[in-house]
Motif scaffolding. Structure first.
Motif, PDB file in Angstrom:
ATOM      1  N   VAL A 230     -11.416  -3.052 -11.264  1.00 39.76           N
ATOM      2  CA  VAL A 230     -11.394  -4.028 -12.444  1.00 39.76           C
ATOM      3  C   VAL A 230     -11.957  -5.043 -12.092  1.00 39.76           C
ATOM      4  O   VAL A 230     -12.799  -5.875 -12.932  1.00 39.76           O
ATOM      5  N   ASN A 245       1.744   6.933 -14.443  1.00 44.35           N
ATOM      6  CA  ASN A 245       2.052   5.568 -14.435  1.00 44.35           C
ATOM      7  C   ASN A 245       1.648   4.667 -13.355  1.00 44.35           C
ATOM      8  O   ASN A 245       1.278   3.770 -13.329  1.00 44.35           O
ATOM      9  N   GLU A 248      -1.886   3.440 -13.316  1.00 46.07           N
ATOM     10  CA  GLU A 248      -1.877   2.200 -14.249  1.00 46.07           C
ATOM     11  C   GLU A 248      -1.323   1.037 -13.661  1.00 46.07           C
ATOM     12  O   GLU A 248      -1.964  -0.170 -13.546  1.00 46.07           O
ATOM     13  N   GLU A 249      -0.504   1.414 -12.696  1.00 45.42           N
ATOM     14  CA  GLU A 249       0.078   0.346 -11.945  1.00 45.42           C
ATOM     15  C   GLU A 249      -0.749  -0.158 -10.607  1.00 45.42           C
ATOM     16  O   GLU A 249      -1.064  -1.460 -10.581  1.00 45.42           O
ATOM     17  N   THR A 251      -4.154  -0.403 -11.292  1.00 46.61           N
ATOM     18  CA  THR A 251      -4.936  -1.268 -12.105  1.00 46.61           C
ATOM     19  C   THR A 251      -4.431  -2.843 -12.143  1.00 46.61           C
ATOM     20  O   THR A 251      -4.925  -3.657 -12.027  1.00 46.61           O
ATOM     21  N   ALA A 252      -3.127  -2.602 -12.513  1.00 48.36           N
ATOM     22  CA  ALA A 252      -2.303  -3.946 -12.614  1.00 48.36           C
ATOM     23  C   ALA A 252      -2.382  -4.703 -11.211  1.00 48.36           C
ATOM     24  O   ALA A 252      -2.587  -6.131 -10.952  1.00 48.36           O
ATOM     25  N   LYS A 253      -2.173  -3.991  -9.992  1.00 44.82           N
ATOM     26  CA  LYS A 253      -2.313  -4.485  -8.763  1.00 44.82           C
ATOM     27  C   LYS A 253      -3.772  -5.005  -8.396  1.00 44.82           C
ATOM     28  O   LYS A 253      -3.847  -6.250  -7.950  1.00 44.82           O
ATOM     29  N   GLN A 254      -4.584  -4.598  -8.697  1.00 45.73           N
ATOM     30  CA  GLN A 254      -5.954  -5.145  -8.659  1.00 45.73           C
ATOM     31  C   GLN A 254      -6.142  -6.371  -9.337  1.00 45.73           C
ATOM     32  O   GLN A 254      -6.720  -7.193  -8.824  1.00 45.73           O
ATOM     33  N   ARG A 255      -5.670  -6.454 -10.624  1.00 44.55           N
ATOM     34  CA  ARG A 255      -5.717  -7.850 -11.233  1.00 44.55           C
ATOM     35  C   ARG A 255      -4.751  -8.735 -10.692  1.00 44.55           C
ATOM     36  O   ARG A 255      -5.355  -9.948 -10.469  1.00 44.55           O
ATOM     37  N   GLU A 256      -3.879  -8.450 -10.020  1.00 46.95           N
ATOM     38  CA  GLU A 256      -2.926  -9.347  -9.181  1.00 46.95           C
ATOM     39  C   GLU A 256      -3.591 -10.039  -8.123  1.00 46.95           C
ATOM     40  O   GLU A 256      -3.687 -11.127  -7.911  1.00 46.95           O
ATOM     41  N   ASN A 294       5.827   7.429 -10.954  1.00 47.35           N
ATOM     42  CA  ASN A 294       5.306   6.100 -10.437  1.00 47.35           C
ATOM     43  C   ASN A 294       4.619   6.150  -9.291  1.00 47.35           C
ATOM     44  O   ASN A 294       4.077   5.127  -8.682  1.00 47.35           O
TER      45      ASN A 294
END
Length: 330
Positions: A230, A245, A248-249, A251-256, A294
């Motif tokens: 990301v 899923n 995708e989680e 990818t969200a963790k990288q953003r965080e 997940n």
């Protein structure tokens, strides 16, 4: 393969890749008992947990096995001390360049050191025997592999590394190997042996949850995808896993984590550790709890060749039969 087998102290120069939560005492012992070389995946274990795992593995096999340590683990030298206390014969250092003093600390108690290298120049540097700091063997792992991967295909790495290194050094090839014919090809190119992970993940002796194994049986090569980076400032090593899923989680963790870096609340080292801990948790959810939606279903592109649960001894026999038949045909 004789040179690799002699180096490992095994009948066959076939290593089982260290898969977190999967490569534990039962699978490791089964691989070693079948004539291969099992490797405990230490991952995020504490020294106390590794101590128990090594002792338990010794209770299941008298054959040689190794321990895979992640170079960025904050307690790396404590984990090395545990390996020393147990007289572990081989230690695999993975996940980055070995920190200063780590190779020497392992060789000091008589163990052999295996390392990974993404480039030929780095491989030569790591294998250089100077002041007792050189690694004893190299694993080249292509992007087809499961888990943490580099950007280059196994076939390309083999063409680049083996002609340059195989005559003088022990080199194992990993990534995308699912059949013995492929093993034969790399052995003919000069490899001393091979490493397989995905092929053994669903063995009868693997403690992976039935739902985890079924996900492998259903999957084909194109389902095993590499994670997306990301933020270029966060040099996360890509991970290959079955798309769900959990992918995708991540990818969200990288953003965080990238946001925390922006805010200056964490350093880069801590950021990378947070990513590693995410994977450890996500893997556990899939492998142990059976949450295949997940959790993280780390798998190589050879997953399409994993179609049923079978004992390690049968997997090993099939691979060797295929390899021998191919070499005889050639």
């Amino acid at each position: 393969m004789a040179r690799g087998a002699a180096f490992l102290g095994t009948e066959h120069a076939i290593l089982c890749g260290a898969m977190s939560w999967v490569s534990e005492r039962n699978l490791v012992a089964a691989i070693s008992n079948a004539g291969g070389f099992g490797v405990i995946a230490c991952g995020a274990m504490t020294p106390e947990l590794l101590d128990k795992e090594i002792a338990a593995t010794k209770g299941l096999t008298q054959k040689p096995f190794g321990v895979n340590l992640i170079t960025m683990h904050p307690g790396l030298f404590d984990l090395i001390a545990v390996c020393a206390a147990h007289g572990v014969s081989h230690v695999v250092l993975a996940g980055g360049i070995p920190p200063k003093g780590s190779v020497e600390a392992i060789k000091a108690f008589g163990a052999k050191v295996l390392v990974f290298a993404p480039t030929l120049a780095l491989a030569k540097k790591l294998l250089r025997q100077r002041d007792g700091a050189g690694a004893d063997a190299l694993v080249i792992e292509g992007s087809e592999a499961g888990g943490h991967i580099g950007p280059v295909a196994t076939s390309v790495l083999a063409q680049e590394f083996l002609p340059a290194l195989a005559e003088e050094h022990i080199v194992f090839v990993a990534g995308g190997i699912g059949r013995g014919e492929m093993m034969a090809a790399y052995l003919e190119m000069g490899a001393s042996g091979v490493q397989l992970g995905t092929r053994f993940a669903c063995a009868t002796e693997s403690i992976a949850h039935p739902a985890f194994k079924k996900a492998f049986f259903r999957a084909n090569a194109r389902d095993a995808v590499a994670s997306v980076q990301v933020d270029p400032r966060l040099p996360v090593i890509p991970v290959r896993a079955l798309k769900n899923n959990g992918t995708e989680e991540f990818t969200a963790k990288q953003r965080e984590v990238a946001l925390l870096l922006d805010q200056g609340t964490i350093e880069m080292g801590e950021a990378q550790l947070q990513i590693e801990h995410f994977w450890a948790g996500a893997l556990r959810r899939a492998v142990i709890d059976g949450d295949v939606e997940n959790g993280s279903l780390m798998a190589g592109q050879s997953v399409g060749m994993v179609t049923k649960e079978e004992p390690v001894v049968e997997i090993m026999a099939e691979l060797l039969d295929q390899c021998e038949a191919e070499l005889s045909r050639r």
